[in-house]
Design a protein around this motif. Structure first.
Motif, PDB file in Angstrom:
ATOM      1  N   VAL A   1      30.845  48.967 -11.591  1.00  0.00           N
ATOM      2  CA  VAL A   1      31.211  50.378 -11.490  1.00  0.00           C
ATOM      3  C   VAL A   1      32.508  50.640 -12.259  1.00  0.00           C
ATOM      4  CG1 VAL A   1      31.911  52.206  -9.888  1.00  0.00           C
ATOM      5  CG2 VAL A   1      29.987  50.717  -9.314  1.00  0.00           C
ATOM      6  N   GLU A   2      33.438  49.731 -12.155  1.00  0.00           N
ATOM      7  CA  GLU A   2      34.694  49.880 -12.899  1.00  0.00           C
ATOM      8  C   GLU A   2      34.430  49.882 -14.408  1.00  0.00           C
ATOM      9  OE1 GLU A   2      39.129  47.841 -13.197  1.00  0.00           O
ATOM     10  OE2 GLU A   2      37.898  47.605 -11.398  1.00  0.00           O
ATOM     11  N   ARG A   3      33.548  49.000 -14.864  1.00  0.00           N
ATOM     12  CA  ARG A   3      33.199  48.986 -16.282  1.00  0.00           C
ATOM     13  C   ARG A   3      32.572  50.310 -16.692  1.00  0.00           C
ATOM     14  NH1 ARG A   3      29.494  44.447 -18.263  1.00  0.00           N
ATOM     15  NH2 ARG A   3      29.852  45.628 -20.163  1.00  0.00           N
ATOM     16  N   ALA A   4      31.710  50.827 -15.839  1.00  0.00           N
ATOM     17  CA  ALA A   4      31.034  52.087 -16.159  1.00  0.00           C
ATOM     18  C   ALA A   4      32.039  53.236 -16.286  1.00  0.00           C
ATOM     19  CB  ALA A   4      29.993  52.410 -15.090  1.00  0.00           C
TER      20      ALA A   4
ATOM     21  N   LEU B   1       9.222  58.297  -3.498  1.00  0.00           N
ATOM     22  CA  LEU B   1      10.434  57.559  -3.151  1.00  0.00           C
ATOM     23  C   LEU B   1      11.347  58.443  -2.298  1.00  0.00           C
ATOM     24  CD1 LEU B   1      11.348  55.656  -6.452  1.00  0.00           C
ATOM     25  CD2 LEU B   1      10.078  54.844  -4.463  1.00  0.00           C
ATOM     26  N   THR B   2      12.317  57.817  -1.644  1.00  0.00           N
ATOM     27  CA  THR B   2      13.189  58.569  -0.746  1.00  0.00           C
ATOM     28  C   THR B   2      14.167  59.434  -1.520  1.00  0.00           C
ATOM     29  OG1 THR B   2      14.903  56.857  -0.677  1.00  0.00           O
ATOM     30  CG2 THR B   2      13.077  56.657   0.902  1.00  0.00           C
ATOM     31  N   SER B   3      14.752  60.367  -0.808  1.00  0.00           N
ATOM     32  CA  SER B   3      15.742  61.246  -1.420  1.00  0.00           C
ATOM     33  C   SER B   3      16.956  60.479  -1.918  1.00  0.00           C
ATOM     34  CB  SER B   3      16.182  62.297  -0.399  1.00  0.00           C
ATOM     35  OG  SER B   3      15.084  63.080   0.023  1.00  0.00           O
ATOM     36  N   ALA B   4      17.252  59.354  -1.275  1.00  0.00           N
ATOM     37  CA  ALA B   4      18.394  58.555  -1.721  1.00  0.00           C
ATOM     38  C   ALA B   4      18.223  58.087  -3.162  1.00  0.00           C
ATOM     39  CB  ALA B   4      18.588  57.356  -0.793  1.00  0.00           C
ATOM     40  N   THR B   5      16.969  57.941  -3.604  1.00  0.00           N
ATOM     41  CA  THR B   5      16.737  57.506  -4.983  1.00  0.00           C
ATOM     42  C   THR B   5      17.238  58.547  -5.975  1.00  0.00           C
ATOM     43  OG1 THR B   5      14.767  56.348  -4.202  1.00  0.00           O
ATOM     44  CG2 THR B   5      15.023  56.591  -6.585  1.00  0.00           C
ATOM     45  N   LEU B   6      17.027  59.829  -5.670  1.00  0.00           N
ATOM     46  CA  LEU B   6      17.548  60.865  -6.560  1.00  0.00           C
ATOM     47  C   LEU B   6      19.065  60.755  -6.664  1.00  0.00           C
ATOM     48  CD1 LEU B   6      17.176  63.476  -8.269  1.00  0.00           C
ATOM     49  CD2 LEU B   6      17.741  64.723  -6.174  1.00  0.00           C
ATOM     50  N   LEU B   7      19.734  60.555  -5.541  1.00  0.00           N
ATOM     51  CA  LEU B   7      21.194  60.443  -5.552  1.00  0.00           C
ATOM     52  C   LEU B   7      21.636  59.261  -6.411  1.00  0.00           C
ATOM     53  CD1 LEU B   7      21.958  61.164  -1.783  1.00  0.00           C
ATOM     54  CD2 LEU B   7      21.768  62.789  -3.684  1.00  0.00           C
ATOM     55  N   ARG B   8      20.905  58.164  -6.319  1.00  0.00           N
ATOM     56  CA  ARG B   8      21.232  56.978  -7.122  1.00  0.00           C
ATOM     57  C   ARG B   8      21.047  57.266  -8.618  1.00  0.00           C
ATOM     58  NH1 ARG B   8      21.987  51.794  -5.825  1.00  0.00           N
ATOM     59  NH2 ARG B   8      21.374  52.229  -3.665  1.00  0.00           N
ATOM     60  N   VAL B   9      19.939  57.918  -8.960  1.00  0.00           N
ATOM     61  CA  VAL B   9      19.669  58.219 -10.370  1.00  0.00           C
ATOM     62  C   VAL B   9      20.709  59.189 -10.923  1.00  0.00           C
ATOM     63  CG1 VAL B   9      18.027  59.328 -11.943  1.00  0.00           C
ATOM     64  CG2 VAL B   9      17.206  57.709 -10.221  1.00  0.00           C
ATOM     65  N   VAL B  10      21.036  60.223 -10.159  1.00  0.00           N
ATOM     66  CA  VAL B  10      22.024  61.206 -10.615  1.00  0.00           C
ATOM     67  C   VAL B  10      23.391  60.552 -10.797  1.00  0.00           C
ATOM     68  CG1 VAL B  10      23.334  63.250  -9.881  1.00  0.00           C
ATOM     69  CG2 VAL B  10      20.842  63.233  -9.693  1.00  0.00           C
ATOM     70  N   ALA B  11      23.797  59.722  -9.847  1.00  0.00           N
ATOM     71  CA  ALA B  11      25.100  59.067  -9.932  1.00  0.00           C
ATOM     72  C   ALA B  11      25.173  58.135 -11.137  1.00  0.00           C
ATOM     73  CB  ALA B  11      25.388  58.309  -8.637  1.00  0.00           C
ATOM     74  N   VAL B  12      24.138  57.339 -11.348  1.00  0.00           N
ATOM     75  CA  VAL B  12      24.146  56.411 -12.483  1.00  0.00           C
ATOM     76  C   VAL B  12      24.114  57.198 -13.796  1.00  0.00           C
ATOM     77  CG1 VAL B  12      22.851  54.603 -13.672  1.00  0.00           C
ATOM     78  CG2 VAL B  12      23.174  54.483 -11.197  1.00  0.00           C
ATOM     79  N   ALA B  13      23.348  58.287 -13.833  1.00  0.00           N
ATOM     80  CA  ALA B  13      23.325  59.107 -15.043  1.00  0.00           C
ATOM     81  C   ALA B  13      24.728  59.599 -15.388  1.00  0.00           C
ATOM     82  CB  ALA B  13      22.367  60.281 -14.868  1.00  0.00           C
TER      83      ALA B  13
ATOM     84  N   GLU C   1      29.312  53.749  -3.267  1.00  0.00           N
ATOM     85  CA  GLU C   1      30.287  53.506  -4.323  1.00  0.00           C
ATOM     86  C   GLU C   1      29.885  54.255  -5.598  1.00  0.00           C
ATOM     87  OE1 GLU C   1      32.558  49.833  -6.627  1.00  0.00           O
ATOM     88  OE2 GLU C   1      30.748  49.412  -5.467  1.00  0.00           O
ATOM     89  N   LEU C   2      28.600  54.228  -5.912  1.00  0.00           N
ATOM     90  CA  LEU C   2      28.116  54.984  -7.068  1.00  0.00           C
ATOM     91  C   LEU C   2      28.427  56.472  -6.907  1.00  0.00           C
ATOM     92  CD1 LEU C   2      24.587  53.385  -7.646  1.00  0.00           C
ATOM     93  CD2 LEU C   2      26.587  53.151  -9.139  1.00  0.00           C
ATOM     94  N   GLY C   3      28.159  56.986  -5.712  1.00  0.00           N
ATOM     95  CA  GLY C   3      28.416  58.406  -5.459  1.00  0.00           C
ATOM     96  C   GLY C   3      29.880  58.764  -5.592  1.00  0.00           C
ATOM     97  N   ALA C   4      30.758  57.923  -5.046  1.00  0.00           N
ATOM     98  CA  ALA C   4      32.192  58.190  -5.121  1.00  0.00           C
ATOM     99  C   ALA C   4      32.686  58.155  -6.568  1.00  0.00           C
ATOM    100  CB  ALA C   4      32.956  57.175  -4.273  1.00  0.00           C
ATOM    101  N   ALA C   5      32.199  57.183  -7.328  1.00  0.00           N
ATOM    102  CA  ALA C   5      32.615  57.070  -8.725  1.00  0.00           C
ATOM    103  C   ALA C   5      32.089  58.251  -9.546  1.00  0.00           C
ATOM    104  CB  ALA C   5      32.120  55.751  -9.312  1.00  0.00           C
ATOM    105  N   ALA C   6      30.833  58.626  -9.316  1.00  0.00           N
ATOM    106  CA  ALA C   6      30.254  59.758 -10.042  1.00  0.00           C
ATOM    107  C   ALA C   6      30.957  61.059  -9.672  1.00  0.00           C
ATOM    108  CB  ALA C   6      28.756  59.854  -9.741  1.00  0.00           C
ATOM    109  N   GLU C   7      31.272  61.229  -8.405  1.00  0.00           N
ATOM    110  CA  GLU C   7      31.996  62.416  -7.947  1.00  0.00           C
ATOM    111  C   GLU C   7      33.381  62.479  -8.602  1.00  0.00           C
ATOM    112  OE1 GLU C   7      33.340  65.571  -5.064  1.00  0.00           O
ATOM    113  OE2 GLU C   7      31.624  65.114  -6.325  1.00  0.00           O
ATOM    114  N   TYR C   8      34.043  61.351  -8.702  1.00  0.00           N
ATOM    115  CA  TYR C   8      35.360  61.285  -9.339  1.00  0.00           C
ATOM    116  C   TYR C   8      35.280  61.784 -10.787  1.00  0.00           C
ATOM    117  CZ  TYR C   8      39.042  59.112 -12.129  1.00  0.00           C
ATOM    118  OH  TYR C   8      40.037  58.885 -13.032  1.00  0.00           O
ATOM    119  N   LEU C   9      34.291  61.292 -11.543  1.00  0.00           N
ATOM    120  CA  LEU C   9      34.163  61.704 -12.936  1.00  0.00           C
ATOM    121  C   LEU C   9      33.778  63.184 -13.052  1.00  0.00           C
ATOM    122  CD1 LEU C   9      32.331  58.686 -14.650  1.00  0.00           C
ATOM    123  CD2 LEU C   9      34.754  59.306 -14.792  1.00  0.00           C
ATOM    124  N   THR C  10      32.890  63.637 -12.188  1.00  0.00           N
ATOM    125  CA  THR C  10      32.426  65.023 -12.252  1.00  0.00           C
ATOM    126  C   THR C  10      33.559  65.996 -11.996  1.00  0.00           C
ATOM    127  OG1 THR C  10      30.257  64.283 -11.477  1.00  0.00           O
ATOM    128  CG2 THR C  10      30.670  66.645 -11.435  1.00  0.00           C
TER     129      THR C  10
END
Length: 362
Positions: free
Chosen positions: A9-12, A266-278, A33-42
């Protein structure tokens, strides 16, 4: 911002470029962690502003010869339920929606209907611009561009130039699904391949026609395929800077051939994972990430605004493709979107087709 991130995540966050293997590792990281990092950048890029657009979808025909296995909407030619709107009927529907709710964009989507030529689209676009010049045409997709090029023996550039000349403002990202040919051959064996989709997008971008990128996950693909998909998109974006936005949604089983193999979403959590990684992959190079309420529902789309999305998308009046699966859709008004965004303590802002803010709702 938390003081310590996991290594990937730090590398990303701090490195410009990730390999497909890096992106796959990122997909496997802790969701929070993905969500927190993505939120920080957004928040770093956009502050607390969340954009949306009042729009409608014009599904002008359900006739299609490509027969994607995941699609419950299409009908073959001469099917009793097949339809194609006349230009007059299409314009009537758009004007009615504009009069009732006020729209800024029409997303024009249909199928590969062998009865339709490029003149149909030119007539439709010109009529729409004559009646409603303030409404942007976001429409067709690389799939229709390829079909029209083959039908009329034209280059992709010639097709795009004629569509733009008739009034098309931006090119839709339909048909992206997963940009891995092994997957595409299973879910849509008659659809254009990955390189063709990317080539048409690159051609459009080099002509100054902007577009959006899409991803449909949750069927026969793997996490490695997700990574390859995002990698191909960001690599094209670095060459052309032509993608305005990215939208991901899950495959919705129900009434399609693929449902036999993939009966549950797939579960709704998958969307959150995809959005955060994107967000972590695209950062601000491909700036706008939509929260995708259409298949995942309003509450999950709202949550996605805290996982890296900065745009709620559109109101999508008149959408008919997803209801064909049996999934019920809410009617989403401008006021409802504003309330959903404000409910998170964020600031709603109405935008235009090119993601420029035209009104802020403080």
């Amino acid at each position: 911002m938390p003081q310590a991130w996991g290594p990937i995540v730090e590398r990303a966050i701090y490195e410009d470029r990730l390999s497909p293997r890096d992106i796959e590792e990122l997909f496997r990281a802790d969701l929070w962690e993905l969500g927190a990092a993505a939120e920080y950048l957004t928040r770093k890029y956009f502050g607390n502003v969340i954009t949306f657009i009042p729009n409608m979808i014009l599904n002008y025909t359900n006739v299609c010869t490509i027969a994607c296995r995941f699609c419950a909407f299409y009908r073959p030619p001469n099917h009793p339920e097949a339809y194609t709107l006349s230009v007059e009927e299409a314009i009537r529907r758009i004007m009615n929606m504009n009069n009732r709710l006020g729209i800024k964009q029409v997303l024009i989507q249909g199928g590969i209907n062998p009865e339709l030529s490029i003149e149909y689209y030119e007539e439709l676009f010109k009529a729409l611009k004559a009646k409603l010049p303030h409404v942007a045409i976001h429409g067709l997709s690389p799939i229709e561009v390829d079909y029209l090029a083959r039908k009329h023996r034209m280059s992709y550039g010639e097709v795009l130039d004629r569509l733009r000349g008739a009034g098309m403002d931006t090119l839709a990202g339909g048909g992206g699904e997963i940009l891995v040919d092994r997957v595409r051959k299973v879910i849509a064996p008659h659809k254009i391949d990955t390189d063709t989709w990317l080539n048409i997008m690159e051609t459009a971008h080099k002509m100054g026609i902007m577009s959006n990128a899409t991803m449909m996950y949750g069927h026969v693909e793997t996490m490695s395929d997700w990574a390859e998909h995002l990698y191909r998109i960001i690599e094209l974006q670095r060459r052309t800077h032509g993608f305005l936005s990215f939208t991901a949604w899950n495959f919705e089983p129900g009434n399609s051939e693929l449902t036999r193999d993939v009966p549950y979403p797939l579960t709704s959590a998958t969307l959150l994972r995809v959005v955060a990684v994107a967000r972590l992959v695209f950062k601000n190079e491909l700036p706008n990430i939509q929260s995708s309420w259409l298949t995942n529902g309003l509450e999950v789309a709202q949550l996605a605004l805290k996982f890296g999305a900065n745009d709620f998308g559109g109101t999508l009046y008149e959408e008919r493709v997803i209801p064909a699966t049996g999934l019920k859709m809410p009617v989403l008004t401008r006021d409802a979107v504003i309330d959903l965004i404000k409910g998170l303590g964020l600031i709603p802002a109405e935008r235009d087709n090119w993601y420029k803010v035209i009104k802020v709702y403080n």
